[in-house]
Scaffold this motif. Structure first.
Motif, PDB file in Angstrom:
ATOM      1  N   ILE A 145       0.851  -1.191   0.000  1.00 16.38           N
ATOM      2  CA  ILE A 145       0.000   0.000   0.000  1.00 16.38           C
ATOM      3  C   ILE A 145       0.884   1.237   0.000  1.00 16.38           C
ATOM      4  O   ILE A 145       1.793   1.370   0.830  1.00 16.38           O
ATOM      5  N   ARG A 146       0.613   2.129  -0.924  1.00 13.99           N
ATOM      6  CA  ARG A 146       1.397   3.370  -1.003  1.00 13.99           C
ATOM      7  C   ARG A 146       0.776   4.397  -0.051  1.00 13.99           C
ATOM      8  O   ARG A 146      -0.298   4.932  -0.328  1.00 13.99           O
ATOM      9  N   PHE A 147       1.490   4.642   1.038  1.00 11.63           N
ATOM     10  CA  PHE A 147       1.010   5.551   2.088  1.00 11.63           C
ATOM     11  C   PHE A 147       1.766   6.868   1.977  1.00 11.63           C
ATOM     12  O   PHE A 147       3.005   6.896   1.984  1.00 11.63           O
ATOM     13  N   ALA A 148       1.035   7.968   1.874  1.00 13.33           N
ATOM     14  CA  ALA A 148       1.653   9.293   1.739  1.00 13.33           C
ATOM     15  C   ALA A 148       1.301  10.170   2.934  1.00 13.33           C
ATOM     16  O   ALA A 148       0.172  10.125   3.443  1.00 13.33           O
ATOM     17  N   LEU A 149       2.261  10.948   3.374  1.00  8.66           N
ATOM     18  CA  LEU A 149       2.060  11.939   4.435  1.00  8.66           C
ATOM     19  C   LEU A 149       2.373  13.304   3.854  1.00  8.66           C
ATOM     20  O   LEU A 149       3.447  13.509   3.282  1.00  8.66           O
ATOM     21  N   LEU A 150       1.432  14.230   3.975  1.00 10.43           N
ATOM     22  CA  LEU A 150       1.601  15.597   3.480  1.00 10.43           C
ATOM     23  C   LEU A 150       1.467  16.573   4.633  1.00 10.43           C
ATOM     24  O   LEU A 150       0.497  16.520   5.388  1.00 10.43           O
ATOM     25  N   ARG A 151       2.425  17.470   4.777  1.00  9.07           N
ATOM     26  CA  ARG A 151       2.363  18.518   5.800  1.00  9.07           C
ATOM     27  C   ARG A 151       1.746  19.769   5.183  1.00  9.07           C
ATOM     28  O   ARG A 151       2.321  20.374   4.277  1.00  9.07           O
ATOM     29  N   LYS A 152       0.575  20.159   5.673  1.00 16.09           N
ATOM     30  CA  LYS A 152      -0.145  21.333   5.158  1.00 16.09           C
ATOM     31  C   LYS A 152      -0.162  22.395   6.248  1.00 16.09           C
ATOM     32  O   LYS A 152      -0.770  22.217   7.292  1.00 16.09           O
TER      33      LYS A 152
ATOM     34  N   LYS B  64      -2.143  12.363  -4.606  1.00 15.69           N
ATOM     35  CA  LYS B  64      -3.261  11.411  -4.586  1.00 15.69           C
ATOM     36  C   LYS B  64      -3.105  10.350  -5.669  1.00 15.69           C
ATOM     37  O   LYS B  64      -3.367   9.162  -5.447  1.00 15.69           O
ATOM     38  N   GLN B  65      -2.640  10.783  -6.846  1.00 11.07           N
ATOM     39  CA  GLN B  65      -2.461   9.848  -7.945  1.00 11.07           C
ATOM     40  C   GLN B  65      -1.342   8.850  -7.664  1.00 11.07           C
ATOM     41  O   GLN B  65      -1.400   7.703  -8.110  1.00 11.07           O
ATOM     42  N   ARG B  66      -0.343   9.296  -6.911  1.00  7.00           N
ATOM     43  CA  ARG B  66       0.822   8.453  -6.662  1.00  7.00           C
ATOM     44  C   ARG B  66       0.666   7.562  -5.431  1.00  7.00           C
ATOM     45  O   ARG B  66       1.529   6.728  -5.156  1.00  7.00           O
ATOM     46  N   SER B  67      -0.395   7.764  -4.668  1.00  5.16           N
ATOM     47  CA  SER B  67      -0.557   7.029  -3.412  1.00  5.16           C
ATOM     48  C   SER B  67      -1.924   6.371  -3.343  1.00  5.16           C
ATOM     49  O   SER B  67      -2.818   6.680  -4.124  1.00  5.16           O
ATOM     50  N   ASP B  68      -2.066   5.450  -2.403  1.00  2.00           N
ATOM     51  CA  ASP B  68      -3.349   4.813  -2.141  1.00  2.00           C
ATOM     52  C   ASP B  68      -4.075   5.493  -0.980  1.00  2.00           C
ATOM     53  O   ASP B  68      -5.290   5.635  -1.002  1.00  2.00           O
TER      54      ASP B  68
END
Length: 318
Positions: free
Chosen positions: A120-127, A144-148
């Motif tokens: 699973i591609r898990f992404a963390l974004l700091r906003k 979003k396109q690069r992660s699940d």
């Protein structure tokens, strides 16, 4: 119920449409340590208990004052974090970047990292902003396109108490979430290393600087002028938060009284150029103007003010 309600308030989650291939993963567990800086001052730091536990470990290094995060890095805290099993560190500054780390270092403003967790591609974004520019929206769409599963970490999330979050997965997408308080056991050897680092940090912050019968502003500006070989220093109104008059002052007091992360650069300027620049920028001026001047002025690509008046010994957090 209260924790779950808080979760709905502060955890905006974006996820993609289900993919054809679905790995055999029912959930992704995230251990959120919260402030790594504050954690080292706990009697039982969570950092000393997360290594070896399943899931992804996340924390942040937002400090007050901001330059404290750079002090931590220079004393070896980033290398010490290697031993804790942390996976993502959200940092205010990347200027103390080191190659000797084995985790993701995420910038504070729209910075992100993606990892593969059991397929699973898990992404963390700091906003760090409430209003997004078009470029920010585009970046989120690309992530979003690069992660699940995409976890967006907003400002109001940062300093909540440590929590354990379960992201439940169905068809590669997010199906549900739960959260509970984070409690861990303690690795006594690692806890001792963290304690020794904290003691080294406190010793550093408690070092005294003698002001040579000057107030803090005069001491720093005269020291910088001498060290940098300039006769004029131009600086912004907010550079000095407090102007202390005392025989001596600790490094911690200086960090809380001066914007040490302000950067400066040297230039040769004539009197007219300085006067025109001051008219435009409304800088404060220290020193005596001459026909031709060696000038120190604010520059985002320059050298930290801190490094112009103080030399900090480095270490490895051992």
């Amino acid at each position: 119920m209260r924790l779950r309600y808080l979760f709905l308030l502060v955890f905006p989650l974006l996820f993609n449409c289900p993919k054809k291939y679905a790995p055999d993963v029912e959930s992704i567990e995230v251990l959120y340590v919260s402030s790594l800086y504050k954690d080292i001052y706990q009697d039982q730091p969570i950092l000393a208990g997360i290594k070896g536990l399943p899931g992804l470990k996340v924390g942040h290094l937002k400090t007050n004052p901001p330059f404290m995060s750079i002090i931590l890095g220079r004393l070896g805290f980033y290398e010490l974090l290697n031993e804790t099993g942390i996976d993502f560190v959200i940092a205010d500054s990347l200027t103390f970047w080191t190659d000797n780390i084995n985790y993701f270092l995420v910038p504070k403003s729209m910075g992100y990292a993606i990892t593969n967790y059991e397929g699973i591609r898990f992404a963390l974004l700091r906003k760090d902003k409430d209003t997004l520019a078009i470029a920010d929206e585009t970046q989120i769409s690309l992530i979003k396109q690069r992660s699940d599963v995409l976890w967006i970490v907003e400002n109001r999330l940062l300093d909540i108490t440590p929590i354990r979050i379960n992201f439940f997965i169905k068809d590669r997408g997010l199906a549900d979430t739960t959260m509970t308080a984070l409690k861990v056991g303690l690795d006594t050897l690692l806890a001792d290393k963290i304690k020794r680092f904290k003691e080294k940090l406190e010793q550093t912050l408690n070092r005294k600087i003698y002001l040579e019968q000057k107030n803090l502003k005069a001491y720093i500006l005269s020291t910088v002028s001498l060290n940098e070989g300039v006769n004029i220093i131009l600086y912004t109104h907010g550079l000095f938060i407090n102007d202390i008059s005392s025989d001596s002052i600790t490094l911690e007091e200086i960090l809380n009284s001066v914007v040490c992360e302000m950067k400066f650069n040297k230039m040769v300027m004539n009197k007219k150029q300085i006067q025109e620049l001051n008219k435009e920028k409304e800088y404060e001026t220290w020193g005596k103007l001459k026909k031709n001047n060696n000038v120190l002025l604010p520059d985002e690509y320059g050298t930290y003010l801190f490094d112009m008046f103080y030399e900090l010994s480095s270490g490895h957090g051992e």
